[in-house]
Design a protein around this motif. Structure first.
Motif, PDB file in Angstrom:
ATOM      1  N   ASP A 109       1.046   2.443   4.694  1.00 49.93           N
ATOM      2  CA  ASP A 109       2.138   1.629   4.124  1.00 49.93           C
ATOM      3  C   ASP A 109       2.909   0.923   5.239  1.00 49.93           C
ATOM      4  N   GLN A 112       0.849  -1.853   6.605  1.00 45.05           N
ATOM      5  CA  GLN A 112       0.844  -2.974   5.646  1.00 45.05           C
ATOM      6  C   GLN A 112       2.145  -3.766   5.750  1.00 45.05           C
ATOM      7  N   LYS A 113       3.265  -3.065   5.878  1.00 38.99           N
ATOM      8  CA  LYS A 113       4.553  -3.757   5.997  1.00 38.99           C
ATOM      9  C   LYS A 113       4.602  -4.590   7.274  1.00 38.99           C
ATOM     10  N   ASP A 116       2.418  -7.564   6.703  1.00 36.01           N
ATOM     11  CA  ASP A 116       3.116  -8.527   5.824  1.00 36.01           C
ATOM     12  C   ASP A 116       4.194  -9.277   6.602  1.00 36.01           C
ATOM     13  N   LYS A 117       4.910  -8.540   7.429  1.00 35.31           N
ATOM     14  CA  LYS A 117       5.970  -9.172   8.221  1.00 35.31           C
ATOM     15  C   LYS A 117       5.357 -10.164   9.219  1.00 35.31           C
ATOM     16  N   ARG A 119       2.537 -11.755   8.855  1.00 32.73           N
ATOM     17  CA  ARG A 119       2.094 -12.913   8.073  1.00 32.73           C
ATOM     18  C   ARG A 119       3.277 -13.820   7.743  1.00 32.73           C
ATOM     19  N   ASP A 120       4.402 -13.197   7.372  1.00 36.83           N
ATOM     20  CA  ASP A 120       5.598 -13.999   7.057  1.00 36.83           C
ATOM     21  C   ASP A 120       6.057 -14.776   8.287  1.00 36.83           C
ATOM     22  N   ASP A 123       3.598 -17.505   8.864  1.00 39.19           N
ATOM     23  CA  ASP A 123       3.816 -18.581   7.872  1.00 39.19           C
ATOM     24  C   ASP A 123       5.053 -19.398   8.236  1.00 39.19           C
TER      25      ASP A 123
END
Length: 134
Positions: A109, A112-113, A116-117, A119-120, A123
């Motif tokens: 988890d 994954q966080k 995700d961070k 990727r953000d 982006d």
């Protein structure tokens, strides 16, 4: 136990010797009575010794039986303790596996966080780069 019959026999023999010194029909009757008393005393002493020996054997048998019961009870207690220890070890193993699985889940988890961070952030950087081009 042997001393008492021996002492009794010696007393009876002394009495017989003392009576043997006497003469006459009363002395003879007294000798017979003394001999019969000595025989009765010896028989009673033998019976007492036999009873004491039997009581000792019975007590020894009872003690042996009690020891066997205690040993069996101890063995049963040891068997129960071993079974409980084995069961506790099994439960600890399951708990450790569960803890490791939860730790792996938590690690996954967290990863994954972070992804995700990342990727953000990527982006946002791409968006900023595109805006800067225009």
């Amino acid at each position: 136990m042997k001393i008492r019959p021996l002492t009794t026999s010696l007393l009876a023999a002394s009495l017989l010797l003392g009576l043997a010194a006497c003469k006459g029909p009363e002395a003879e009757q007294a000798r017979r009575d003394a001999a019969q008393a000595a025989d009765s005393t010896n028989a009673a002493a033998r019976e007492a010794v036999d009873k004491a020996a039997a009581a000792t054997r019975t007590a020894a048998d009872d003690a042996a039986a009690a020891s066997e019961r205690a040993a069996a009870d101890t063995q049963q207690a040891l068997d129960r303790a071993a079974a409980a220890t084995s069961e506790a070890a099994g439960e600890a193993k399951v708990a450790a596996k569960d803890a490791a699985a939860h730790a792996s889940d938590s690690t996954a988890d967290a990863a994954q966080k972070v992804a995700d961070k990342a990727r953000d952030v990527a982006d946002d950087a791409k968006k900023n780069a595109n805006e800067a081009k225009h």
